[in-house]
Design a protein around this motif. Sequence first.
Motif, mmCIF file in Angstrom:
data_model
loop_
_atom_site.group_PDB
_atom_site.id
_atom_site.type_symbol
_atom_site.label_atom_id
_atom_site.label_comp_id
_atom_site.label_asym_id
_atom_site.label_seq_id
_atom_site.Cartn_x
_atom_site.Cartn_y
_atom_site.Cartn_z
ATOM 1 N N THR A 177 0.828 -1.197 0.000
ATOM 2 C CA THR A 177 0.000 0.000 0.000
ATOM 3 C C THR A 177 0.869 1.256 0.000
ATOM 4 O O THR A 177 0.581 2.216 -0.724
ATOM 5 C CB THR A 177 -0.933 0.003 1.226
ATOM 6 N N ALA A 178 1.948 1.249 0.792
ATOM 7 C CA ALA A 178 2.840 2.411 0.840
ATOM 8 C C ALA A 178 3.567 2.611 -0.489
ATOM 9 O O ALA A 178 3.893 3.745 -0.847
ATOM 10 C CB ALA A 178 3.855 2.243 1.964
ATOM 11 N N ALA A 179 3.795 1.531 -1.221
ATOM 12 C CA ALA A 179 4.501 1.633 -2.496
ATOM 13 C C ALA A 179 3.573 2.009 -3.646
ATOM 14 O O ALA A 179 4.007 2.102 -4.787
ATOM 15 C CB ALA A 179 5.194 0.310 -2.811
ATOM 16 N N GLY A 180 2.295 2.183 -3.350
ATOM 17 C CA GLY A 180 1.361 2.602 -4.385
ATOM 18 C C GLY A 180 0.772 1.466 -5.189
ATOM 19 O O GLY A 180 0.255 1.686 -6.283
ATOM 20 N N GLN A 181 0.830 0.273 -4.682
ATOM 21 C CA GLN A 181 0.301 -0.889 -5.392
ATOM 22 C C GLN A 181 -1.086 -1.282 -4.901
ATOM 23 O O GLN A 181 -1.515 -2.400 -5.103
ATOM 24 C CB GLN A 181 1.250 -2.084 -5.206
ATOM 25 N N PHE A 182 -1.805 -0.346 -4.278
ATOM 26 C CA PHE A 182 -3.109 -0.684 -3.713
ATOM 27 C C PHE A 182 -4.097 -1.116 -4.791
ATOM 28 O O PHE A 182 -4.891 -2.025 -4.579
ATOM 29 C CB PHE A 182 -3.683 0.484 -2.915
ATOM 30 N N ALA A 183 -4.041 -0.502 -5.974
ATOM 31 C CA ALA A 183 -4.954 -0.884 -7.055
ATOM 32 C C ALA A 183 -4.687 -2.314 -7.502
ATOM 33 O O ALA A 183 -5.613 -3.082 -7.775
ATOM 34 C CB ALA A 183 -4.805 0.069 -8.227
ATOM 35 N N GLN A 223 -3.458 -4.624 -5.579
ATOM 36 C CA GLN A 223 -3.826 -5.510 -4.483
ATOM 37 C C GLN A 223 -5.307 -5.866 -4.543
ATOM 38 O O GLN A 223 -5.687 -7.002 -4.299
ATOM 39 C CB GLN A 223 -3.531 -4.844 -3.138
#
Length: 96
Positions: A38-44, A46
């Motif tokens: 999530t911190a690395a911007g991979q929430f989408a 995930q």
Amino acid sequence: MTQQTPPPASRPQRILAYIVAALVIVSLVCIAAILIGTAAGQFAAQGSGQGLWPAVFLFPLVGLPIAFVLIIALIIVSARRNRAANRASGGGPGRR
């Protein structure tokens, strides 16, 4: 009062303890992976339901409650074993 050494852990106790430890460690690693992703911007990615992310999300939701139940089972097994050892040694409650 004499010092008594505790009985050694039985095989089922050791197995339960290792399973609990493994479940908790893997669950914490999954939680850390979710936080890092999530911190690395991979929430989408995930939430897409593709790849390894669904298992990473699901494992802590299942693993931690199972570990809790196994901890309770371990406590019960240990208490029963200690009670049996105390009865065998004649050190039951109320006896002097």
